[in-house]
Design a protein around this motif. Structure first.
Motif, short mmCIF file in Angstrom:
data_model
loop_
_atom_site.label_atom_id
_atom_site.label_comp_id
_atom_site.label_asym_id
_atom_site.label_seq_id
_atom_site.Cartn_x
_atom_site.Cartn_y
_atom_site.Cartn_z
N GLU A 106 0.84 -1.21 0.00
CA GLU A 106 0.00 0.00 0.00
C GLU A 106 0.87 1.25 0.00
N THR A 107 1.90 1.24 0.85
CA THR A 107 2.81 2.38 0.92
C THR A 107 3.53 2.57 -0.42
N ARG A 108 4.03 1.47 -0.97
CA ARG A 108 4.76 1.53 -2.25
C ARG A 108 3.85 2.04 -3.37
N ALA A 109 2.64 1.49 -3.46
CA ALA A 109 1.71 1.92 -4.51
C ALA A 109 1.35 3.39 -4.35
N GLY A 110 1.16 3.84 -3.11
CA GLY A 110 0.84 5.24 -2.87
C GLY A 110 1.98 6.16 -3.27
N GLN A 111 3.21 5.75 -2.95
CA GLN A 111 4.37 6.55 -3.33
C GLN A 111 4.50 6.65 -4.85
N ARG A 169 2.09 6.35 -7.03
CA ARG A 169 1.01 7.20 -7.56
C ARG A 169 1.41 8.67 -7.44
N ASP A 170 1.96 9.05 -6.30
CA ASP A 170 2.37 10.45 -6.09
C ASP A 170 3.49 10.83 -7.06
N LEU A 171 4.47 9.92 -7.21
CA LEU A 171 5.58 10.20 -8.14
C LEU A 171 5.07 10.32 -9.57
N LEU A 172 4.09 9.48 -9.91
CA LEU A 172 3.55 9.51 -11.27
C LEU A 172 2.80 10.80 -11.53
N VAL A 173 2.06 11.27 -10.54
CA VAL A 173 1.35 12.55 -10.69
C VAL A 173 2.37 13.68 -10.92
N ALA A 174 3.44 13.68 -10.12
CA ALA A 174 4.47 14.71 -10.28
C ALA A 174 5.15 14.61 -11.64
N ALA A 175 5.44 13.38 -12.07
CA ALA A 175 6.11 13.18 -13.36
C ALA A 175 5.19 13.59 -14.52
N THR A 176 3.92 13.25 -14.40
CA THR A 176 2.97 13.62 -15.46
C THR A 176 2.82 15.13 -15.54
N THR A 177 2.79 15.79 -14.39
CA THR A 177 2.70 17.25 -14.36
C THR A 177 3.94 17.87 -15.00
N ALA A 178 5.12 17.32 -14.64
CA ALA A 178 6.37 17.84 -15.21
C ALA A 178 6.40 17.64 -16.72
N GLN A 179 5.93 16.47 -17.18
CA GLN A 179 5.89 16.21 -18.62
C GLN A 179 4.95 17.17 -19.33
N SER A 180 3.82 17.45 -18.70
CA SER A 180 2.86 18.39 -19.29
C SER A 180 3.44 19.79 -19.36
N ASP A 181 4.15 20.19 -18.30
CA ASP A 181 4.78 21.52 -18.29
C ASP A 181 5.84 21.62 -19.39
N THR A 232 7.86 8.85 -16.99
CA THR A 232 6.44 8.64 -16.77
C THR A 232 6.04 7.20 -17.13
N ALA A 233 6.58 6.72 -18.25
CA ALA A 233 6.27 5.36 -18.68
C ALA A 233 6.79 4.33 -17.67
N GLU A 234 8.01 4.57 -17.16
CA GLU A 234 8.59 3.64 -16.18
C GLU A 234 7.81 3.66 -14.87
N LEU A 235 7.44 4.85 -14.40
CA LEU A 235 6.66 4.95 -13.17
C LEU A 235 5.28 4.32 -13.34
N THR A 236 4.70 4.46 -14.52
CA THR A 236 3.41 3.82 -14.80
C THR A 236 3.55 2.30 -14.71
N ARG A 237 4.64 1.79 -15.29
CA ARG A 237 4.89 0.34 -15.24
C ARG A 237 5.04 -0.13 -13.79
N GLN A 238 5.85 0.60 -13.02
CA GLN A 238 6.07 0.22 -11.63
C GLN A 238 4.79 0.32 -10.81
N ARG A 239 4.01 1.37 -11.05
CA ARG A 239 2.73 1.51 -10.33
C ARG A 239 1.79 0.36 -10.66
N ASP A 240 1.70 0.02 -11.93
CA ASP A 240 0.81 -1.08 -12.33
C ASP A 240 1.22 -2.40 -11.69
#
Length: 246
Positions: free
Chosen positions: A41-46, A48-60, A131-139
């Motif tokens: 749960e902790t790992r998945a939550g972390q 998710r947070d990293l992916l949100v930050a990475a997605t935001t950075a990619q969008s910027d 972002t792709a790597e974090l998505t893979r790890q999150r999944d």
């Protein structure tokens, strides 16, 4: 206190059920899947947070790239306009000189802006890969979490089933016990680590595992069959059985 020998035997059955319920409660609290579930749960939550930050950075960065490309297009358009004006021959000598100077300046500006575009494109590519790597790890983490959650639920359900059965058996026993004997047992069980009654086995108290001395043995031998005995050492109820060695 007096209680029929049969009721005292039932007290041992009740103690066995209560000990089993305590063991089941401990088992439920310490299921190996619990710590794994918490970690996932902790790992998945972390992630998710990293992916949100990475997605935001990619969008910027994508927005920054679009702006840089727009700046290049704007410079190119200005340079194209100047070249057409220069080639038309309609400009005067002074204006021709200014146009040539501006074209040189625009060429340098375009080159600098194209370098910016390339730099941003590289950062976009890097951000996209992250972002792709974090998505893979999150999944993967969420898939593991789903698996462990199912295993944990199954284990908890199994323990809960055993608890429900033990409690139903306990209810039947409690209904057969005298109120005063049950009250004493419950009081002692709360005071002495969950054990309120213990059998005497080969002159040993099964509650504290201490061997009875000769004076205690003689006192127990002399007691009436319905006498409720207490161990001097651990204060628990002592129940005589066929294996008491008395």
């Amino acid at each position: 206190m007096q209680a029929a020998p049969a009721d005292q035997q039932r007290l041992l059955d009740l103690q066995a059920l209560d000990s089993k319920l305590d063991q089941l409660a401990h088992r439920r609290r310490t299921l190996p899947q619990l710590s794994e579930h918490t970690a996932l749960e902790t790992r998945a939550g972390q992630l998710r947070d990293l992916l949100v930050a990475a997605t935001t950075a990619q969008s910027d960065l994508a927005r920054e790239q679009r702006k840089a490309e727009a700046d290049v297009d704007q410079v190119r358009s200005r340079a194209e306009r100047d070249r057409k004006l220069l080639e038309s021959g309609s400009a005067g000598a002074r204006e021709l000189s200014n146009l040539q100077s501006e074209l040189e300046s625009l060429a340098k500006r375009q080159s600098a802006l194209e370098d910016v575009v390339l730099d941003v494109m590289e950062r976009v590519e890097s951000a996209s890969a992250r972002t792709a790597e974090l998505t893979r790890q999150r999944d993967l983490a969420e898939a593991d979490l789903t698996r462990v959650t199912a295993a944990l639920s199954a284990e908890q359900a199994s323990v809960d089933k055993d608890v429900a059965f033990a409690r139903s058996q306990r209810g039947l026993l409690v209904a057969q016990l005298p109120a005063d004997l049950l009250a004493l047992y419950e009081k002692l069980r709360a005071q002495y680590g969950g054990i309120g009654a213990a059998a005497i086995k080969q002159r040993r108290c099964e509650g504290c595992r201490l061997e009875l001395d000769i004076s205690e043995v003689n006192e127990i031998r002399a007691a009436a069959p319905d006498a409720v005995l207490r161990h001097d050492s651990c204060r628990r109820i002592l129940v005589r059985t066929a294996d008491s060695g008395l």
